[in-house]
Design a protein around this motif. Structure first.
Motif: not given
Ligand SMILES: Cc1ncc(COP(=O)(O)O)c(C=O)c1O
Length: 395
Positions: A204, A237-238, A175, A100, A246
Protein backbone atom coordinates in the motif's frame (compact mmCIF):
# COMPACT_ATOMS: atom_id res chain seq x y z
CA UNK A 1 -33.26 -14.26 12.96
CA UNK A 2 -31.46 -11.10 11.98
CA UNK A 3 -31.73 -9.65 8.48
CA UNK A 4 -28.02 -8.78 8.72
CA UNK A 5 -25.55 -11.26 7.26
CA UNK A 6 -23.11 -13.19 9.39
CA UNK A 7 -20.14 -11.78 7.46
CA UNK A 8 -21.21 -8.24 8.33
CA UNK A 9 -21.39 -9.14 12.00
CA UNK A 10 -17.66 -9.88 11.88
CA UNK A 11 -16.74 -6.27 11.18
CA UNK A 12 -16.99 -2.85 12.83
CA UNK A 13 -17.35 0.65 11.38
CA UNK A 14 -14.13 2.58 10.81
CA UNK A 15 -13.02 4.10 14.17
CA UNK A 16 -11.21 6.99 12.46
CA UNK A 17 -14.35 7.99 10.59
CA UNK A 18 -16.25 7.68 13.91
CA UNK A 19 -13.87 10.14 15.65
CA UNK A 20 -14.14 12.62 12.78
CA UNK A 21 -17.91 12.36 12.92
CA UNK A 22 -17.96 12.85 16.71
CA UNK A 23 -15.79 15.97 16.40
CA UNK A 24 -18.12 17.27 13.67
CA UNK A 25 -21.18 16.73 15.89
CA UNK A 26 -19.60 18.45 18.89
CA UNK A 27 -18.65 21.39 16.70
CA UNK A 28 -22.21 21.59 15.35
CA UNK A 29 -23.40 21.65 18.97
CA UNK A 30 -21.30 24.75 19.55
CA UNK A 31 -18.18 23.21 21.13
CA UNK A 32 -14.83 24.53 20.05
CA UNK A 33 -13.38 21.16 19.08
CA UNK A 34 -10.17 20.75 17.07
CA UNK A 35 -10.19 17.55 15.05
CA UNK A 36 -6.84 15.83 14.60
CA UNK A 37 -8.46 12.59 13.55
CA UNK A 38 -9.03 12.89 9.82
CA UNK A 39 -6.64 11.31 7.36
CA UNK A 40 -6.90 13.82 4.57
CA UNK A 41 -4.82 16.77 3.42
CA UNK A 42 -6.39 20.12 4.32
CA UNK A 43 -5.12 21.58 1.02
CA UNK A 44 -7.39 22.03 -1.96
CA UNK A 45 -7.05 20.04 -5.19
CA UNK A 46 -4.72 21.97 -7.56
CA UNK A 47 -6.39 24.13 -10.21
CA UNK A 48 -4.94 22.32 -13.25
CA UNK A 49 -6.60 19.13 -11.99
CA UNK A 50 -9.93 20.86 -11.38
CA UNK A 51 -9.80 22.35 -14.90
CA UNK A 52 -9.26 18.90 -16.40
CA UNK A 53 -12.43 17.73 -14.66
CA UNK A 54 -14.42 20.75 -15.86
CA UNK A 55 -13.19 20.13 -19.41
CA UNK A 56 -14.21 16.48 -19.13
CA UNK A 57 -17.75 17.51 -18.19
CA UNK A 58 -17.94 20.10 -20.97
CA UNK A 59 -16.66 17.74 -23.64
CA UNK A 60 -19.15 15.02 -22.72
CA UNK A 61 -16.69 12.72 -21.03
CA UNK A 62 -19.60 11.74 -18.83
CA UNK A 63 -20.46 8.20 -19.86
CA UNK A 64 -19.53 4.73 -18.62
CA UNK A 65 -15.89 3.93 -19.21
CA UNK A 66 -14.09 0.58 -19.27
CA UNK A 67 -14.83 -1.07 -15.90
CA UNK A 68 -11.21 -0.96 -14.72
CA UNK A 69 -10.22 2.47 -16.03
CA UNK A 70 -9.88 4.50 -19.22
CA UNK A 71 -6.98 3.77 -21.60
CA UNK A 72 -5.70 7.33 -20.96
CA UNK A 73 -5.56 6.85 -17.19
CA UNK A 74 -3.97 3.41 -17.46
CA UNK A 75 -1.34 4.91 -19.75
CA UNK A 76 -0.63 7.67 -17.21
CA UNK A 77 -0.35 5.08 -14.41
CA UNK A 78 2.07 2.94 -16.44
CA UNK A 79 4.15 6.05 -17.08
CA UNK A 80 4.13 6.93 -13.38
CA UNK A 81 5.37 3.48 -12.35
CA UNK A 82 8.13 3.59 -14.94
CA UNK A 83 9.28 7.11 -14.14
CA UNK A 84 9.03 7.09 -10.36
CA UNK A 85 9.58 3.44 -9.44
CA UNK A 86 11.41 2.03 -12.47
CA UNK A 87 8.69 -0.60 -12.79
CA UNK A 88 7.33 -1.77 -16.17
CA UNK A 89 3.75 -2.90 -16.52
CA UNK A 90 1.44 -3.73 -19.44
CA UNK A 91 -2.08 -2.34 -19.65
CA UNK A 92 -3.56 -5.68 -18.57
CA UNK A 93 -1.63 -5.42 -15.29
CA UNK A 94 -3.36 -2.19 -14.21
CA UNK A 95 -6.74 -1.65 -12.60
CA UNK A 96 -8.45 1.55 -11.45
CA UNK A 97 -11.08 1.69 -8.72
CA UNK A 98 -13.18 4.06 -6.65
CA UNK A 99 -10.37 4.93 -4.25
CA UNK A 100 -7.54 2.77 -3.09
CA UNK A 101 -10.02 1.43 -0.59
CA UNK A 102 -12.12 -0.26 -3.27
CA UNK A 103 -9.05 -1.71 -4.96
CA UNK A 104 -7.90 -3.30 -1.69
CA UNK A 105 -11.37 -4.56 -0.87
CA UNK A 106 -11.71 -6.14 -4.32
CA UNK A 107 -8.26 -7.70 -4.06
CA UNK A 108 -9.20 -9.50 -0.83
CA UNK A 109 -12.63 -10.49 -2.15
CA UNK A 110 -10.97 -11.86 -5.27
CA UNK A 111 -8.31 -13.94 -3.53
CA UNK A 112 -9.28 -15.04 -0.02
CA UNK A 113 -10.85 -18.36 0.84
CA UNK A 114 -12.19 -19.16 4.30
CA UNK A 115 -9.33 -19.43 6.77
CA UNK A 116 -6.65 -17.92 4.51
CA UNK A 117 -4.33 -15.80 6.61
CA UNK A 118 -3.26 -12.24 5.94
CA UNK A 119 -0.25 -10.97 7.89
CA UNK A 120 -1.00 -7.46 9.10
CA UNK A 121 1.83 -5.65 10.91
CA UNK A 122 0.41 -3.62 13.81
CA UNK A 123 -0.13 -0.72 14.17
CA UNK A 124 -2.08 -0.92 10.92
CA UNK A 125 -4.53 1.13 8.88
CA UNK A 126 -7.92 0.43 10.43
CA UNK A 127 -9.59 -0.95 7.31
CA UNK A 128 -7.24 -3.88 6.60
CA UNK A 129 -8.53 -6.30 9.27
CA UNK A 130 -12.19 -5.67 8.57
CA UNK A 131 -11.76 -6.01 4.81
CA UNK A 132 -9.98 -9.32 5.35
CA UNK A 133 -12.72 -10.52 7.71
CA UNK A 134 -15.46 -9.49 5.32
CA UNK A 135 -13.79 -11.52 2.58
CA UNK A 136 -13.69 -14.59 4.84
CA UNK A 137 -9.97 -14.40 5.60
CA UNK A 138 -8.18 -14.35 8.92
CA UNK A 139 -6.04 -11.37 9.96
CA UNK A 140 -2.78 -12.43 11.57
CA UNK A 141 -1.54 -9.47 13.58
CA UNK A 142 2.13 -8.97 14.24
CA UNK A 143 2.85 -6.32 16.86
CA UNK A 144 5.75 -4.12 15.84
CA UNK A 145 7.86 -2.34 18.43
CA UNK A 146 8.37 1.35 18.87
CA UNK A 147 12.12 0.66 19.08
CA UNK A 148 11.93 -0.75 15.52
CA UNK A 149 10.11 2.38 14.34
CA UNK A 150 6.88 0.31 14.46
CA UNK A 151 8.16 -1.68 11.48
CA UNK A 152 8.04 -5.38 10.76
CA UNK A 153 11.34 -7.17 11.29
CA UNK A 154 12.45 -10.27 9.33
CA UNK A 155 12.37 -12.33 12.55
CA UNK A 156 8.78 -11.38 13.28
CA UNK A 157 7.77 -12.00 9.66
CA UNK A 158 9.35 -15.44 9.70
CA UNK A 159 7.49 -16.36 12.86
CA UNK A 160 4.14 -15.16 11.50
CA UNK A 161 4.24 -17.19 8.27
CA UNK A 162 2.18 -20.38 8.26
CA UNK A 163 0.93 -22.80 5.62
CA UNK A 164 -2.22 -20.71 5.41
CA UNK A 165 -0.52 -17.36 4.76
CA UNK A 166 -1.83 -15.85 1.53
CA UNK A 167 -0.88 -12.20 1.81
CA UNK A 168 1.48 -9.93 3.67
CA UNK A 169 0.43 -6.28 3.81
CA UNK A 170 3.13 -3.62 3.76
CA UNK A 171 2.26 0.05 4.07
CA UNK A 172 5.08 2.55 3.70
CA UNK A 173 5.06 5.37 4.68
CA UNK A 174 2.56 4.11 7.19
CA UNK A 175 -0.79 5.16 8.49
CA UNK A 176 -0.84 5.51 11.56
CA UNK A 177 2.88 5.88 12.40
CA UNK A 178 4.37 7.75 9.43
CA UNK A 179 7.29 5.27 9.37
CA UNK A 180 8.77 4.35 6.01
CA UNK A 181 10.72 1.18 5.19
CA UNK A 182 14.19 1.75 3.76
CA UNK A 183 15.43 -0.23 0.78
CA UNK A 184 17.65 -2.23 3.10
CA UNK A 185 14.74 -3.12 5.39
CA UNK A 186 12.66 -4.24 2.43
CA UNK A 187 15.54 -6.33 1.10
CA UNK A 188 15.77 -8.12 4.45
CA UNK A 189 12.04 -8.89 4.47
CA UNK A 190 12.32 -10.08 0.87
CA UNK A 191 14.86 -12.70 1.82
CA UNK A 192 12.24 -14.34 4.03
CA UNK A 193 9.54 -13.99 1.40
CA UNK A 194 11.73 -15.55 -1.29
CA UNK A 195 11.99 -18.73 0.78
CA UNK A 196 8.28 -19.32 0.30
CA UNK A 197 6.83 -18.88 -3.18
CA UNK A 198 3.17 -18.96 -2.15
CA UNK A 199 2.87 -15.68 -0.28
CA UNK A 200 1.65 -12.62 -2.12
CA UNK A 201 2.48 -9.11 -0.98
CA UNK A 202 0.08 -6.21 -0.96
CA UNK A 203 2.07 -3.01 -0.99
CA UNK A 204 0.00 0.00 0.00
CA UNK A 205 1.97 2.96 -1.37
CA UNK A 206 -0.73 5.61 -0.95
CA UNK A 207 1.63 7.92 1.03
CA UNK A 208 4.52 7.57 -1.43
CA UNK A 209 4.70 11.29 -2.12
CA UNK A 210 4.32 12.51 1.43
CA UNK A 211 7.83 12.12 2.80
CA UNK A 212 10.58 14.17 4.43
CA UNK A 213 14.27 14.51 5.16
CA UNK A 214 15.31 13.01 1.81
CA UNK A 215 13.77 9.69 2.74
CA UNK A 216 14.22 7.46 -0.34
CA UNK A 217 11.06 5.66 -1.26
CA UNK A 218 11.48 2.00 -2.22
CA UNK A 219 8.62 -0.38 -2.95
CA UNK A 220 8.80 -4.16 -2.73
CA UNK A 221 7.79 -4.75 -6.38
CA UNK A 222 11.22 -3.34 -7.22
CA UNK A 223 12.70 -6.65 -6.07
CA UNK A 224 12.73 -8.44 -9.45
CA UNK A 225 12.26 -11.96 -8.07
CA UNK A 226 9.20 -10.87 -6.11
CA UNK A 227 7.53 -8.59 -8.64
CA UNK A 228 5.16 -11.27 -9.98
CA UNK A 229 3.82 -11.79 -6.43
CA UNK A 230 3.26 -8.13 -5.58
CA UNK A 231 0.08 -6.12 -5.96
CA UNK A 232 1.03 -2.46 -5.59
CA UNK A 233 -1.81 -0.15 -4.62
CA UNK A 234 -1.58 3.60 -4.96
CA UNK A 235 -3.91 6.51 -5.68
CA UNK A 236 -4.37 10.23 -6.06
CA UNK A 237 -6.15 10.91 -2.74
CA UNK A 238 -3.19 11.87 -0.55
CA UNK A 239 -0.58 12.93 -3.10
CA UNK A 240 -2.80 15.38 -4.97
CA UNK A 241 -5.30 16.32 -2.23
CA UNK A 242 -8.06 14.46 -4.09
CA UNK A 243 -9.71 12.40 -1.33
CA UNK A 244 -13.22 13.25 -2.54
CA UNK A 245 -12.58 12.31 -6.16
CA UNK A 246 -12.25 8.63 -5.27
CA UNK A 247 -9.56 7.29 -7.59
CA UNK A 248 -7.14 4.56 -6.60
CA UNK A 249 -5.27 2.01 -8.69
CA UNK A 250 -3.16 -1.10 -8.54
CA UNK A 251 -0.55 -2.88 -10.63
CA UNK A 252 0.27 -6.54 -10.42
CA UNK A 253 -0.28 -10.09 -11.69
CA UNK A 254 -2.77 -10.35 -14.60
CA UNK A 255 -4.74 -13.09 -12.84
CA UNK A 256 -5.47 -10.87 -9.84
CA UNK A 257 -6.15 -7.79 -11.97
CA UNK A 258 -8.70 -9.78 -14.04
CA UNK A 259 -10.40 -11.04 -10.89
CA UNK A 260 -10.63 -7.52 -9.47
CA UNK A 261 -12.23 -6.34 -12.72
CA UNK A 262 -14.75 -9.18 -12.55
CA UNK A 263 -15.88 -8.11 -9.05
CA UNK A 264 -15.99 -4.46 -10.03
CA UNK A 265 -18.04 -5.28 -13.14
CA UNK A 266 -20.73 -6.73 -10.86
CA UNK A 267 -20.63 -4.01 -8.24
CA UNK A 268 -19.76 -0.40 -9.02
CA UNK A 269 -18.50 -0.70 -12.63
CA UNK A 270 -16.10 2.08 -13.58
CA UNK A 271 -15.00 4.84 -11.20
CA UNK A 272 -16.34 8.30 -12.15
CA UNK A 273 -15.34 9.25 -15.70
CA UNK A 274 -14.76 12.84 -14.58
CA UNK A 275 -12.50 11.86 -11.70
CA UNK A 276 -10.54 9.64 -14.05
CA UNK A 277 -9.97 12.54 -16.45
CA UNK A 278 -8.82 14.67 -13.50
CA UNK A 279 -6.45 11.91 -12.39
CA UNK A 280 -4.82 11.79 -15.84
CA UNK A 281 -3.92 15.44 -15.33
CA UNK A 282 -2.77 14.78 -11.74
CA UNK A 283 -0.34 12.12 -12.93
CA UNK A 284 0.77 13.74 -16.20
CA UNK A 285 0.69 17.42 -15.18
CA UNK A 286 3.10 19.42 -13.09
CA UNK A 287 4.31 17.70 -9.91
CA UNK A 288 5.59 20.91 -8.29
CA UNK A 289 2.66 20.92 -5.94
CA UNK A 290 3.87 17.73 -4.24
CA UNK A 291 7.15 19.32 -3.15
CA UNK A 292 5.71 22.59 -1.87
CA UNK A 293 3.03 20.81 0.15
CA UNK A 294 5.50 18.28 1.57
CA UNK A 295 7.52 21.25 2.80
CA UNK A 296 4.50 22.60 4.59
CA UNK A 297 3.71 19.19 6.11
CA UNK A 298 7.33 18.94 7.28
CA UNK A 299 7.05 22.22 9.21
CA UNK A 300 3.94 20.93 10.92
CA UNK A 301 5.53 17.57 11.69
CA UNK A 302 8.54 19.25 13.27
CA UNK A 303 6.33 21.49 15.38
CA UNK A 304 4.04 18.64 16.51
CA UNK A 305 6.88 16.24 17.39
CA UNK A 306 8.77 18.91 19.31
CA UNK A 307 5.66 20.02 21.22
CA UNK A 308 4.68 16.45 22.11
CA UNK A 309 8.16 15.61 23.36
CA UNK A 310 8.07 18.66 25.63
CA UNK A 311 5.11 17.12 27.50
CA UNK A 312 5.95 15.06 30.57
CA UNK A 313 4.67 11.50 30.12
CA UNK A 314 4.57 11.61 26.31
CA UNK A 315 7.20 10.37 23.92
CA UNK A 316 6.98 10.73 20.15
CA UNK A 317 9.16 9.35 17.33
CA UNK A 318 9.89 11.61 14.37
CA UNK A 319 8.53 9.80 11.30
CA UNK A 320 9.76 10.28 7.74
CA UNK A 321 6.46 10.24 5.90
CA UNK A 322 2.66 10.52 5.75
CA UNK A 323 0.96 13.16 7.92
CA UNK A 324 0.61 11.27 11.18
CA UNK A 325 2.50 10.88 14.42
CA UNK A 326 1.94 8.06 16.89
CA UNK A 327 2.99 9.25 20.36
CA UNK A 328 3.41 6.92 23.31
CA UNK A 329 1.16 7.82 26.29
CA UNK A 330 1.77 4.72 28.43
CA UNK A 331 3.17 6.75 31.32
CA UNK A 332 -0.14 8.59 31.66
CA UNK A 333 -2.21 5.42 31.79
CA UNK A 334 -2.91 3.33 34.84
CA UNK A 335 -4.65 3.69 38.18
CA UNK A 336 -3.27 7.14 39.00
CA UNK A 337 -5.26 8.87 36.28
CA UNK A 338 -8.07 6.36 36.07
CA UNK A 339 -7.25 5.53 32.46
CA UNK A 340 -7.29 1.79 31.88
CA UNK A 341 -6.63 2.06 28.19
CA UNK A 342 -5.54 4.63 25.65
CA UNK A 343 -9.20 4.99 24.64
CA UNK A 344 -9.99 6.36 28.14
CA UNK A 345 -7.23 8.94 27.72
CA UNK A 346 -8.50 9.94 24.28
CA UNK A 347 -12.09 10.19 25.48
CA UNK A 348 -11.14 12.52 28.34
CA UNK A 349 -8.92 14.57 26.04
CA UNK A 350 -11.94 15.22 23.85
CA UNK A 351 -14.28 15.94 26.77
CA UNK A 352 -11.96 18.14 28.82
CA UNK A 353 -9.61 19.68 26.27
CA UNK A 354 -11.74 19.67 23.09
CA UNK A 355 -9.12 17.89 20.98
CA UNK A 356 -10.06 14.84 18.91
CA UNK A 357 -7.37 12.22 18.29
CA UNK A 358 -7.63 8.45 17.75
CA UNK A 359 -6.54 5.83 20.29
CA UNK A 360 -3.65 3.53 19.34
CA UNK A 361 -5.72 0.43 20.11
CA UNK A 362 -7.92 1.26 17.09
CA UNK A 363 -4.79 0.57 15.03
CA UNK A 364 -3.88 -2.56 16.97
CA UNK A 365 -1.39 -1.15 19.49
CA UNK A 366 -2.53 0.00 22.93
CA UNK A 367 -0.73 2.78 24.81
CA UNK A 368 -0.50 5.25 21.95
CA UNK A 369 -2.64 7.73 20.05
CA UNK A 370 -2.59 9.04 16.51
CA UNK A 371 -2.47 12.67 15.56
CA UNK A 372 -3.11 13.72 12.00
CA UNK A 373 -1.29 16.99 11.40
CA UNK A 374 -3.02 17.60 8.07
CA UNK A 375 -4.55 20.77 9.46
CA UNK A 376 -3.46 24.40 9.73
CA UNK A 377 -0.51 25.46 11.87
CA UNK A 378 -2.93 27.74 13.71
CA UNK A 379 -5.10 24.77 14.71
CA UNK A 380 -2.05 22.71 15.60
CA UNK A 381 -0.70 25.41 17.90
CA UNK A 382 -3.94 25.65 19.84
CA UNK A 383 -4.42 21.86 19.90
CA UNK A 384 -0.91 21.12 21.15
CA UNK A 385 -1.22 23.73 23.88
CA UNK A 386 -4.49 22.13 24.97
CA UNK A 387 -2.91 18.66 24.97
CA UNK A 388 0.01 19.95 27.01
CA UNK A 389 -2.23 21.64 29.60
CA UNK A 390 -4.41 18.54 29.82
CA UNK A 391 -1.47 16.15 30.31
CA UNK A 392 0.30 18.40 32.81
CA UNK A 393 -2.75 18.51 35.02
CA UNK A 394 -2.58 14.72 35.10
CA UNK A 395 1.08 14.45 35.95
C1 LIG B 1 -2.98 3.40 4.47
C2 LIG B 1 -4.13 3.78 3.60
N1 LIG B 1 -4.40 3.02 2.54
C3 LIG B 1 -5.42 3.31 1.71
C4 LIG B 1 -6.24 4.39 1.94
C5 LIG B 1 -7.38 4.61 1.00
O1 LIG B 1 -7.38 5.81 0.37
P1 LIG B 1 -8.43 6.17 -0.78
O2 LIG B 1 -9.53 5.16 -0.73
O3 LIG B 1 -8.87 7.55 -0.51
O4 LIG B 1 -7.66 6.06 -2.07
C6 LIG B 1 -6.01 5.20 3.06
C7 LIG B 1 -6.90 6.33 3.38
O5 LIG B 1 -7.02 6.80 4.48
C8 LIG B 1 -4.92 4.90 3.90
O6 LIG B 1 -4.62 5.65 4.97
Amino acid sequence: MSIISNSLKRIKPSPTIAVTQKARELRAAGKDVIGLGAGEPDFDTPDNIKSAAINAIKSGDTKYTAVDGTPALKKAIIKKFKKENNLSYNTNQITVGTGGKQVLYNAFMATLNKGDEVIIPAPYWVSYPDMVLLAGGKPKFVKCDEKDGFKLTPQKLKKAISKKTKWLILNSPSNPTGSGYTKNEILKLSKILLRNNKIFILSDDIYEHVRYDNFKFFTIAQIPKLKNRVLTMNGVSKSYAMTGWRIGYAAGPVEIINAIRKIQSQSTSNPSSISQAASVEALNGTQKFIRTRAKSFKERRDFVVKSLNSIKGINCLKPNGAFYVFPNCKKLLGKKNNFKKDSDFVKKLLEKANVAVVQGSAFGLDGYFRISYATSMKNLKVALKRIKDFCEKLN
